[in-house]
Design a protein around this motif. Structure first.
Motif, PDB file in Angstrom:
ATOM      1  N   ILE A 124      17.013  10.880 -30.817  1.00  8.98           N
ATOM      2  CA  ILE A 124      16.456  11.092 -29.480  1.00  8.98           C
ATOM      3  C   ILE A 124      15.826  12.473 -29.381  1.00  8.98           C
ATOM      4  CG2 ILE A 124      17.097  11.381 -27.048  1.00  8.98           C
ATOM      5  CD1 ILE A 124      19.239   9.168 -27.565  1.00  8.98           C
ATOM      6  N   ALA A 125      16.502  13.480 -29.942  1.00  7.92           N
ATOM      7  CA  ALA A 125      15.958  14.840 -29.911  1.00  7.92           C
ATOM      8  C   ALA A 125      14.673  14.944 -30.715  1.00  7.92           C
ATOM      9  CB  ALA A 125      17.000  15.822 -30.437  1.00  7.92           C
ATOM     10  N   SER A 126      14.619  14.269 -31.867  1.00  8.60           N
ATOM     11  CA  SER A 126      13.407  14.287 -32.691  1.00  8.60           C
ATOM     12  C   SER A 126      12.242  13.635 -31.964  1.00  8.60           C
ATOM     13  CB  SER A 126      13.666  13.573 -34.024  1.00  8.60           C
ATOM     14  OG  SER A 126      14.584  14.271 -34.822  1.00  8.60           O
ATOM     15  N   VAL A 127      12.509  12.525 -31.284  1.00  6.87           N
ATOM     16  CA  VAL A 127      11.461  11.843 -30.518  1.00  6.87           C
ATOM     17  C   VAL A 127      10.956  12.749 -29.408  1.00  6.87           C
ATOM     18  CG1 VAL A 127      11.019   9.939 -28.924  1.00  6.87           C
ATOM     19  CG2 VAL A 127      12.260   9.516 -31.052  1.00  6.87           C
ATOM     20  N   HIS A 128      11.871  13.373 -28.698  1.00  6.01           N
ATOM     21  CA  HIS A 128      11.486  14.275 -27.612  1.00  6.01           C
ATOM     22  C   HIS A 128      10.573  15.384 -28.117  1.00  6.01           C
ATOM     23  CE1 HIS A 128      12.133  17.734 -24.861  1.00  6.01           C
ATOM     24  NE2 HIS A 128      12.039  16.798 -23.932  1.00  6.01           N
ATOM     25  N   SER A 129      10.904  15.958 -29.284  1.00  7.19           N
ATOM     26  CA  SER A 129      10.097  17.043 -29.845  1.00  7.19           C
ATOM     27  C   SER A 129       8.708  16.574 -30.254  1.00  7.19           C
ATOM     28  CB  SER A 129      10.807  17.653 -31.053  1.00  7.19           C
ATOM     29  OG  SER A 129      12.022  18.264 -30.666  1.00  7.19           O
ATOM     30  N   ALA A 130       8.602  15.301 -30.663  1.00  7.63           N
ATOM     31  CA  ALA A 130       7.333  14.782 -31.179  1.00  7.63           C
ATOM     32  C   ALA A 130       6.399  14.269 -30.087  1.00  7.63           C
ATOM     33  CB  ALA A 130       7.599  13.674 -32.192  1.00  7.63           C
ATOM     34  N   LEU A 131       6.902  14.115 -28.861  1.00  2.00           N
ATOM     35  CA  LEU A 131       6.091  13.597 -27.762  1.00  2.00           C
ATOM     36  C   LEU A 131       5.451  14.728 -26.960  1.00  2.00           C
ATOM     37  CD1 LEU A 131       8.311  10.769 -26.212  1.00  2.00           C
ATOM     38  CD2 LEU A 131       6.044  10.439 -27.213  1.00  2.00           C
ATOM     39  N   VAL A 132       4.262  14.455 -26.430  1.00  2.00           N
ATOM     40  CA  VAL A 132       3.672  15.353 -25.444  1.00  2.00           C
ATOM     41  C   VAL A 132       4.441  15.209 -24.131  1.00  2.00           C
ATOM     42  CG1 VAL A 132       1.379  15.222 -26.502  1.00  2.00           C
ATOM     43  CG2 VAL A 132       1.994  13.634 -24.664  1.00  2.00           C
ATOM     44  N   ASP A 133       4.330  16.197 -23.241  1.00  2.00           N
ATOM     45  CA  ASP A 133       4.922  16.069 -21.914  1.00  2.00           C
ATOM     46  C   ASP A 133       4.348  14.836 -21.229  1.00  2.00           C
ATOM     47  OD1 ASP A 133       6.348  18.371 -22.336  1.00  2.00           O
ATOM     48  OD2 ASP A 133       5.031  19.642 -21.111  1.00  2.00           O
ATOM     49  N   GLY A 134       5.212  14.025 -20.666  1.00  2.00           N
ATOM     50  CA  GLY A 134       4.761  12.784 -20.039  1.00  2.00           C
ATOM     51  C   GLY A 134       4.590  11.644 -21.015  1.00  2.00           C
ATOM     52  N   GLY A 135       4.864  11.894 -22.316  1.00  2.00           N
ATOM     53  CA  GLY A 135       4.781  10.838 -23.317  1.00  2.00           C
ATOM     54  C   GLY A 135       5.898   9.824 -23.145  1.00  2.00           C
ATOM     55  N   LEU A 136       5.688   8.639 -23.711  1.00  2.30           N
ATOM     56  CA  LEU A 136       6.596   7.509 -23.508  1.00  2.30           C
ATOM     57  C   LEU A 136       7.306   7.132 -24.802  1.00  2.30           C
ATOM     58  CD1 LEU A 136       7.531   5.272 -21.461  1.00  2.30           C
ATOM     59  CD2 LEU A 136       5.645   3.883 -22.339  1.00  2.30           C
ATOM     60  N   PHE A 137       8.617   6.908 -24.710  1.00  2.00           N
ATOM     61  CA  PHE A 137       9.437   6.409 -25.812  1.00  2.00           C
ATOM     62  C   PHE A 137       9.979   5.051 -25.400  1.00  2.00           C
ATOM     63  CE2 PHE A 137      13.793   6.932 -28.045  1.00  2.00           C
ATOM     64  CZ  PHE A 137      13.369   6.214 -29.152  1.00  2.00           C
ATOM     65  N   CYS A 138       9.640   4.002 -26.153  1.00  2.00           N
ATOM     66  CA  CYS A 138      10.083   2.639 -25.856  1.00  2.00           C
ATOM     67  C   CYS A 138      10.909   2.080 -27.007  1.00  2.00           C
ATOM     68  CB  CYS A 138       8.891   1.718 -25.610  1.00  2.00           C
ATOM     69  SG  CYS A 138       8.131   1.931 -23.998  1.00  2.00           S
ATOM     70  N   PHE A 139      12.048   1.480 -26.673  1.00  3.69           N
ATOM     71  CA  PHE A 139      12.876   0.822 -27.689  1.00  3.69           C
ATOM     72  C   PHE A 139      13.754  -0.218 -27.006  1.00  3.69           C
ATOM     73  CE2 PHE A 139      15.343   4.381 -26.085  1.00  3.69           C
ATOM     74  CZ  PHE A 139      16.620   3.869 -25.947  1.00  3.69           C
ATOM     75  N   ASN A 140      14.289  -1.134 -27.793  1.00  4.82           N
ATOM     76  CA  ASN A 140      15.258  -2.085 -27.253  1.00  4.82           C
ATOM     77  C   ASN A 140      16.626  -1.820 -27.868  1.00  4.82           C
ATOM     78  OD1 ASN A 140      14.416  -3.032 -29.760  1.00  4.82           O
ATOM     79  ND2 ASN A 140      14.389  -5.184 -29.165  1.00  4.82           N
ATOM     80  N   ALA A 141      17.676  -2.213 -27.128  1.00  3.83           N
ATOM     81  CA  ALA A 141      19.036  -1.925 -27.572  1.00  3.83           C
ATOM     82  C   ALA A 141      19.964  -3.018 -27.071  1.00  3.83           C
ATOM     83  CB  ALA A 141      19.482  -0.557 -27.047  1.00  3.83           C
ATOM     84  N   VAL A 142      21.155  -3.057 -27.669  1.00  4.17           N
ATOM     85  CA  VAL A 142      22.191  -4.008 -27.280  1.00  4.17           C
ATOM     86  C   VAL A 142      23.427  -3.225 -26.857  1.00  4.17           C
ATOM     87  CG1 VAL A 142      22.996  -4.274 -29.668  1.00  4.17           C
ATOM     88  CG2 VAL A 142      23.508  -6.038 -27.993  1.00  4.17           C
ATOM     89  N   ASP A 143      24.068  -3.662 -25.777  1.00  6.58           N
ATOM     90  CA  ASP A 143      25.293  -3.049 -25.284  1.00  6.58           C
ATOM     91  C   ASP A 143      26.473  -3.641 -26.049  1.00  6.58           C
ATOM     92  OD1 ASP A 143      27.686  -2.509 -23.712  1.00  6.58           O
ATOM     93  OD2 ASP A 143      26.370  -1.999 -22.045  1.00  6.58           O
ATOM     94  N   ARG A 144      27.289  -2.769 -26.628  1.00  4.67           N
ATOM     95  CA  ARG A 144      28.391  -3.242 -27.477  1.00  4.67           C
ATOM     96  C   ARG A 144      29.392  -4.105 -26.709  1.00  4.67           C
ATOM     97  NH1 ARG A 144      31.121   2.731 -28.058  1.00  4.67           N
ATOM     98  NH2 ARG A 144      32.563   2.616 -26.307  1.00  4.67           N
ATOM     99  N   GLN A 145      29.480  -3.925 -25.395  1.00  3.95           N
ATOM    100  CA  GLN A 145      30.434  -4.687 -24.592  1.00  3.95           C
ATOM    101  C   GLN A 145      30.041  -6.153 -24.457  1.00  3.95           C
ATOM    102  OE1 GLN A 145      30.290  -1.988 -21.089  1.00  3.95           O
ATOM    103  NE2 GLN A 145      32.478  -1.710 -21.412  1.00  3.95           N
ATOM    104  N   HIS A 146      28.797  -6.475 -24.815  1.00  3.24           N
ATOM    105  CA  HIS A 146      28.307  -7.843 -24.647  1.00  3.24           C
ATOM    106  C   HIS A 146      28.109  -8.576 -25.975  1.00  3.24           C
ATOM    107  CE1 HIS A 146      27.375  -7.570 -20.288  1.00  3.24           C
ATOM    108  NE2 HIS A 146      27.274  -6.285 -20.571  1.00  3.24           N
TER     109      HIS A 146
END
Length: 248
Positions: A124-146
């Protein structure tokens, strides 16, 4: 840098294994999110890009796309598919970028390949550093509880003179921040049967934990895991799409 042997040894079968995925719908959805939530820019990076099918769709939509992966055979195939793109052999949990990006994606639940909470936070920190201000990070994830350990997704594909059967499923022991992605490939050719099994270590998180990791870096929208419609997450489903705008 972690290794995932089945993807190296069977990288030639990867596109068959993913033959039931609608890459076009996934790519188009994120492109709409970039227009709605991001800065509308075209500089794009795909994490864990594999053989580059998503990148192909972004390039065809006018994006200046790049990809990174930890697997060189995958990148070799991606370059063949997308010769105009830039690719690099890097770990998504500690990558460097020669230019800032407007959009960074991580499809197919690949964010879980971070394998631990510490490495997920580093990603997450690496993505933040690589994006311009206002840039978008998109991903999908699964909740372990489900996670349902008995639920598997399977499909069959005919290729050349062989029939392939691909199966995958999540497995969570019930405690801790580790889960596994279990994979099975069966190949039948003229009565000869070959089977590969693998288990990949994956990070297991609850969505509230994931939101807490993202909060210092991004304004986050959690959406339904539906690439045809953009809807707020119903807070019931264990799958979701995360759209994260970099905080200035």
């Amino acid at each position: 840098m972690p290794s995932n042997a089945i993807y190296t040894d069977l990288s030639g079968y990867y596109d068959l294994m993913c033959a039931d995925i609608d890459y076009s719908a996934q790519s188009s959805c994120v492109q709409r999110l970039q227009q709605l939530l991001g800065n509308g820019g075209k500089r794009h990076l795909d994490l864990a890009c594999g053989t580059g099918p998503h990148i192909r769709h972004f390039l065809d939509a006018g994006f200046q796309s790049s990809g990174l992966d930890i697997n060189q055979p995958m990148l070799d195939r991606a370059l063949t598919r997308c010769p105009e793109a830039q690719f690099s052999l890097q770990d998504m949990c500690g990558f460097s970028a020669s230019q800032p990006f407007d959009l960074i994606t991580c499809f197919l639940y690949s964010i879980h390949y971070s394998a631990s909470i510490e490495r997920l936070n580093a990603c997450i920190a690496s993505v933040h550093s690589a994006l311009v201000d206002g840039g978008l990070f998109c991903f999908n994830a699964v909740d372990r509880q489900h996670i349902d350990n008995g639920s598997w997704v399977s499909h069959n594909v005919k290729h050349a003179d062989s029939l392939f059967s691909f199966s995958s499923g999540w497995h969570y022991a019930g405690t801790g921040s580790q889960q596994a992605l279990k994979l099975r490939i069966e190949k039948n050719t003229a009565g000869e049967r070959q089977v590969w099994n693998d288990s990949h270590p994956m990070v297991a998180v609850r969505f509230d934990e994931l939101l807490a990791l993202l909060a210092p870096y991004f304004d986050v929208q959690v959406l339904e895991h539906d690439y045809d419609r953009i809807l707020p997450w119903d807070r019931v489903s264990g799958n979701a799409l995360f759209a994260c705008v970099k905080l200035c």
